[in-house]
Design a protein around this motif. Structure first.
Motif, short mmCIF file in Angstrom:
data_model
loop_
_atom_site.label_atom_id
_atom_site.label_comp_id
_atom_site.label_asym_id
_atom_site.label_seq_id
_atom_site.Cartn_x
_atom_site.Cartn_y
_atom_site.Cartn_z
N VAL A 190 0.84 -1.19 0.00
CA VAL A 190 0.00 0.00 0.00
C VAL A 190 0.88 1.25 0.00
N VAL A 191 0.45 2.24 -0.77
CA VAL A 191 1.20 3.50 -0.89
C VAL A 191 0.26 4.66 -0.57
N PRO A 192 0.25 5.13 0.68
CA PRO A 192 -0.57 6.30 1.02
C PRO A 192 0.12 7.57 0.51
N VAL A 193 -0.65 8.47 -0.06
CA VAL A 193 -0.11 9.73 -0.58
C VAL A 193 -0.85 10.88 0.08
N VAL A 194 -0.13 11.83 0.63
CA VAL A 194 -0.78 12.96 1.29
C VAL A 194 -1.63 13.74 0.28
N HIS A 195 -2.76 14.23 0.74
CA HIS A 195 -3.72 14.83 -0.18
C HIS A 195 -3.26 16.17 -0.74
N PHE A 196 -2.20 16.76 -0.15
CA PHE A 196 -1.75 18.05 -0.66
C PHE A 196 -0.64 17.92 -1.72
N TYR A 197 -0.22 16.70 -2.04
CA TYR A 197 0.70 16.52 -3.16
C TYR A 197 -0.04 16.84 -4.46
N GLY A 198 0.67 17.51 -5.36
CA GLY A 198 0.06 17.91 -6.62
C GLY A 198 0.41 16.99 -7.78
N ARG A 199 0.17 17.48 -8.96
CA ARG A 199 0.34 16.71 -10.19
C ARG A 199 1.77 16.18 -10.33
#
Length: 392
Positions: free
Chosen positions: A105-114
Motif C-alpha cells: 500500500v502506498v498512502p499519498v498525502v492529499h496536498f501533493y500535486g500533479r
C-alpha cells in the motif's frame, strides 16, 4: 513495483526475531485480529464535506468487499495499491483491503500535486489508484492515472469496485517483504519512497501503541492519513487496543475545540504548532484543558518555550524523535523527570541503537528501520553493511 532493498545483517534479523520484535504476522493478520477483537468500536469522520459514522465492523465490510473486487481484477500479494485520499472512511477501507490482499500500500498525502503524484506513480507502477473526485485543490486528473489498470474515484465510481460478497480471511504474504511505501518530501529532489516491511510496520505499531497514554480518551486524528504517523495513528494503533477512531480531514482549531466540548473528544499532540494553534484560538477556554491532558510533540522543532507553556497549564508533555525511515528512534516516557520531557527528545526506545560518527552524524538501527528506498542508489548511499542508517 518494489525493487531490491538493502540486505539486513543476519545477526540483526536473528536478534529481532529472538526478542519477539519481528514476528511472522503480516499486516493482514494484524488488521484481521484487531477488527475481530473490537467490531463494535466507533469509527467517525468529522468532515464538513464527507462525514461518516459507524463501527470497525462497518468499515471492515467495505474493506473486504473492496478486497474481493480488487482480487477479481487480478490484484494480489505484492501488487501495489496507491491511494491519495483525505481522512475519510474510504481511506481506511483501501488501507485495510490492501493489507488483507497482501498488497503493497502506498498512502499519498492529499496536498501533493500533479508533479509529485506523477513521480510516485512512475516509481511504484501500481495496479490500483484510488483518489477523490475533488477535495479542496485536489481534483481527479484522468490523464495522470491513465496508465494505472484499476482506478477508483471516491464520490464518483468507487462503489463500483466493491464486490457483492466480502473476501474471507487474508492472502498469504512474506512478513519480511514490502508492505508499505511511504513517500517523504525532500527540499532538493523528488519525494523519496521509503519501503517498510510487515515486520518493521508491526513492530512500529506496537512500539507507538505502548507509548500512548492508557487514559488518553477518544483522540482526534487530524494528521493526514497519507502521512506515516497519521496512517499509523488512524489505521493500525487503534486495532491494537480497540480505541475509537475520530478523523478530521482539515486542520481546524475551532472545530477541534467544538468536538472537545460537544463530543467529549480529546487531543494528544503533533507538531508544536498544532497545540499552540488550539491554545491561541479565540474559542479556547480553560474548560478545554481536561481534553488536552497530554501533548506528544515531534515531527518538527519543539521550542522549549512551548513545552514550558504547556507544562504551566498542567499538560503532560512528552517528546520524540524519528523519521519516515526510522519512525521511533527516541522518546521521553510519561514518568520521566519534567526537565527531560520538556527539554529533550528522550532516550533510545526498545530495540534502537544509536551511534555518533566522527563528524557528529547520527547513525541508527533497530527493528522498525525501513528496508530502504525505491531508489537503489539512494539506499546504498545511506545504509551500510552493518545495518546502520546514516541520517545525514
Amino acid at each position: 513495483m518494489v525493487g531490491p532493498t538493502r540486505t539486513i545483517p543476519e545477526e540483526l534479523a536473528e536478534r529481532y526475531a529472538s526478542e519477539g520484535w519481528w514476528t511472522r504476522e503480516t499486516l493482514g493478520d494484524l488488521v484481521t485480529a484487531g477488527l475481530a477483537a473490537a467490531p463494535d468500536t466507533g469509527f467517525h469522520v468529522h468532515s464538513a464535506v464527507r462525514p461518516w459514522s459507524g463501527t470497525f465492523a462497518d468499515v471492515e465490510q467495505v474493506a473486504r468487499r473492496l478486497a474481493a473486487g480488487l482480487a477479481e481484477r487480478g490484484v494480489g500479494p505484492g501488487d501495489v495499491v496507491v491511494f491519495q485520499l483525505p481522512n475519510w472512511m474510504e481511506a481506511a477501507a483501501v488501507f485495510w483491503a490492501s493489507a488483507l490482499l497482501g498488497a503493497v500500500v502506498v498512502p499519498v498525502v492529499h496536498f501533493y500535486g500533479r508533479k509529485e503524484l506523477t513521480h510516485i506513480l512512475a516509481t511504484t507502477q501500481p495496479k490500483v489508484f484510488i483518489g477523490p473526485e475533488r477535495f479542496g485543490r485536489l481534483v481527479h486528473q484522468p490523464d495522470v492515472v491513465a496508465g494505472v489498470p484499476v482506478v477508483g474515484v471516491v464520490g464518483r465510481d468507487f462503489d463500483d469496485l466493491l464486490a457483492a460478497e466480502p473476501m474471507a480471511g487474508t492472502l498469504a504474504a512474506d512478513p519480511a517483504g514490502a508492505a508499505l511505501i511511504a513517500f517523504t518530501s525532500g527540499t532538493t529532489r523528488d519525494a523519496k519512497g521509503v519501503v517498510h516491511s510487515h515486520q518493521t510496520l508491526g513492530f512500529e505499531t506496537r512500539q507507538l501503541g505502548r507509548r500512548y497514554p492508557a487514559d488518553r480518551g477518544d483522540w482526534i486524528t487530524a494528521a493526514p492519513v497519507g502521512h506515516f504517523i497519521g496512517m499509523l495513528s488512524a489505521f493500525l494503533v487503534p486495532l491494537m487496543d480497540g480505541s475509537p477512531v475520530n478523523l478530521l480531514d482539515v486542520w481546524d482549531p475551532a472545530r477541534i475545540l467544538q468536538l472537545m466540548t460537544e463530543r467529549g473528544l480529546t487531543f494528544g499532540g503533533g507538531a508544536a504548532y498544532h497545540v499552540t494553534s488550539l491554545l491561541d484560538h479565540a474559542d479556547w477556554r480553560p474548560e478545554h484543558l481536561p481534553a488536552m491532558k497530554y501533548a506528544g510533540l515531534g515531527g518538527a522543532a519543539v521550542p522549549v518555550s512551548v513545552t514550558r507553556r504547556l507544562a504551566g497549564l498542567g499538560i503532560t508533555v512528552h517528546r520524540s524523535y524519528g523519521s519516515t525511515e526510522h519512525p521511533s528512534i527516541t522518546g521521553s516516557a510519561l514518568t520521566a523527570p519534567e526537565d527531560k520531557r520538556l527539554c529533550t527528545d528522550g532516550a533510545p526506545l526498545t530495540g534502537v541503537e544509536l551511534r555518533l560518527a566522527d563528524d557528529g552524524e547520527i547513525l541508527t538501527r533497530g527493528p522498525e528501520l525501513c528496508l530502504g528506498y525505491t531508489d537503489a542508489d539512494l539506499t546504498a548511499s545511506v545504509f551500510d553493511a552493518d545495518g546502520w542508517y546514516h541520517t545525514g
